[in-house]
Each structure stands twice: as C-alpha cells, then as structure tokens.
Design a protein around this motif. Structure first.
Motif, short mmCIF file in Angstrom:
data_model
loop_
_atom_site.label_atom_id
_atom_site.label_comp_id
_atom_site.label_asym_id
_atom_site.label_seq_id
_atom_site.Cartn_x
_atom_site.Cartn_y
_atom_site.Cartn_z
N LEU A 172 0.91 -1.34 0.04
CA LEU A 172 -0.28 -0.15 -0.08
C LEU A 172 1.08 1.57 0.05
O LEU A 172 2.19 1.96 0.99
N ARG A 229 -7.26 5.84 1.73
CA ARG A 229 -5.74 4.54 1.49
C ARG A 229 -6.24 5.08 3.02
O ARG A 229 -5.38 2.79 3.74
N ASN A 231 -8.47 4.40 5.23
CA ASN A 231 -9.77 3.69 4.87
C ASN A 231 -9.75 2.12 4.67
O ASN A 231 -9.46 1.27 5.28
N ARG A 232 -8.86 1.96 4.10
CA ARG A 232 -8.20 0.57 3.69
C ARG A 232 -7.15 0.06 4.48
O ARG A 232 -7.41 -1.67 4.58
N LEU A 235 -9.47 -1.84 7.36
CA LEU A 235 -9.83 -2.93 7.06
C LEU A 235 -8.84 -4.13 6.81
O LEU A 235 -8.69 -5.18 7.79
#
Length: 293
Positions: A172, A229, A231-232, A235
């Motif tokens: 990421l 990003r 928020n991802r 998860l």
C-alpha cells in the motif's frame, strides 16, 4: 521354545522401563502444558508447529508495517492540514491586502507575513518520520525542499510512490503525491504573492487570489485520496487481527496438551506402573535356593 526365569525377568524389566517412559512423557506434558518437549517426540506436530509459527511471525511483521503506515498517514494528514491553514491565511491576507483602505506600508507588513508563511510551508515539506522525509517519494534520505543562499527556495520533489507491504502480496502506498502540493510552482506562487504586496501591485494580487482556490481544491483532493487509503489500511488491520487469532488457535490446537486428559492418563498409568512393579517383584524374587527347599 523353553521359557526361562531370565526371560521372564528381562521381559518384566523391559515393560517396567516402558512404563517409566510413559510416566515421564505424561509428567512432562502436565508440567509444560505441551504435547511435546522436543521434535523427536512427534515429528508431525513439530513440523506443523514450525509452519504455524512462521505464519504468526509474518503476521507480527505485517502489524509492525501497519504501525509504520499509520505513522506516515497521520503525519501526512497533519502536514496537509498545516498547508491548508497556510494557504487559508494567505487567502485572507490577499483579500485584506487588496482592500482599498490599505496603503503601501500596510502591504509591506503583509509581505513579511507571507514570507513567514512560505518558510513554514518549506518546513512542512521537509517533515520527517523516523529520520525519513515523507514528502520526497522514495528519496527519503534527502530533504525535498532547500533554501538557497540568496533566500530563494528550490523544490526537488521525488513523486515516486513509497509503498509498505501490509499483508501477504499486498503493498500500500503510504506517501502522498507531494509534487502536487510542494512543487516548485507552489513556492513560486507564494513568491508571486509576496512580490505583489512588496510592489504594491493590487491588480496582480487580485489575479493571484483566484489561483489560491485552485490550489486549495488540489489540496482537498489529495487529502481525500489519503483518507481513502487510510480507510483501506483499517480494513487490512482488521483482517490481520483475525488472521492472528486464527494462527494462535492453530498453534494451540497443535501443541497444547489436553490437561484433563493428561491428568486422567497419568493417574491410570501410575496405577498400571504400581501393578507392574508389584508383579515384577514377585516374579524376579525367586532364586534357585527357593526351588531346592
């Protein structure tokens, strides 16, 4: 085949030694809480345990990577918030400076404040996390913005994505596209605002004021992307937490002994062992003299 006294004694001793071995195994399981204490006890359990622990070690590393990613995101967001404040203040000063009630001396004072905003803008661009410049792409060892001897500011932003592996096969990007925020054009833009106040050029300032809104829109878009990003990442963190629980449970199921069963087996084995000793004592005790009486 003729059964001799020595054969009976040897068999009895062999079974007693085997009983001791079983008692030792059960006592080790009870004291350690583990099924095995060395790989040779059960190679299958040992092999599976190594694989499960390797998986858990990977998860621990990903958790450390997540912490680093959060650090980059938090510091990037804080930096962008500071930049937003800088340009919002610049916008207020431009509205104030183009007001007809202000004179040249007033605009000179505003020019000095614009200069300080520019220096603060440079400081934000050179934000570091753990000794690495987070707004300079993969070139984290060098400051993206420097001040020349003549006081001018030079921006050499590296816009390449800096990625962190946050899960198996998943990397990421943790840095923003800093070239959109801290480019040379951005610093030249602030220089133009400062020059407009210094030169008492109201017309130029009015034209530049419309460009501030465009810059703020770009800043807002970059912050939105950063938030997406982030928020991802949350998860992914939840998924890794679930994987950690599963991996720990698999290690426990593979290696941990069933204490209630071990206690029961140990009690039974102790009874069997005592019976074996009793029978062996009667069996081994007779000698030739006992038969010659």
């Amino acid at each position: 085949m003729r059964i001799t006294q020595s054969m009976l004694a040897a068999n009895s001793l062999r079974h007693i030694n085997s009983s001791y071995t079983q008692l030792q195994t059960l006592q080790n399981q009870l004291s350690t809480g583990k099924k095995i204490t060395r790989p040779s006890d059960d190679p299958v359990i040992a092999t599976k345990g190594m694989a499960y622990r390797s998986n858990l070690s990977e998860i621990d590393q990903y958790k450390r990577n997540l912490t680093e990613a959060y650090s980059w995101f938090d510091n990037s967001e804080a930096g962008l918030e500071q930049v937003n404040s800088i340009f919002q203040r610049a916008k207020e000063l431009m509205v104030q400076g183009t007001n007809g009630t202000n004179e040249g001396q007033d605009r000179q004072a505003i020019a000095r404040e614009i200069e300080q905003l520019k220096l603060d803008f440079m400081q934000v661009a050179n934000t570091q996390v753990a000794g690495r410049y987070i707004f300079n792409g993969v070139n984290v060892g060098n400051a993206p913005v420097t001040q020349n001897a003549d006081g001018s500011i030079a921006s050499q932003i590296n816009a390449d994505p800096f990625s962190v592996e946050v899960s198996k096969g998943v990397s990421l990007r943790v840095n923003i596209n800093a070239d959109r925020i801290f480019s040379q054009e951005s610093f030249d833009f602030i220089d133009s605002i400062q020059a407009g106040f210094e030169n008492n050029d109201v017309e130029s300032l009015q034209q530049l004021s419309t460009q501030v809104n465009d810059y703020l829109s770009t800043l807002s878009a970059e912050r939105s992307e950063l938030g997406a990003r982030n928020n991802r990442l949350e998860l992914i963190e939840n998924r890794i937490a679930s994987q950690e629980i599963t991996a720990s449970r698999m290690i426990s199921d593979n290696e941990d002994a069933d204490i209630e069963k071990v206690i029961t087996d140990l009690t039974i084995q102790e009874s069997v062992h005592r019976a074996s000793l009793s029978v062996g004592a009667k069996l081994i005790q007779p000698t030739l003299l006992d038969f010659l009486r």
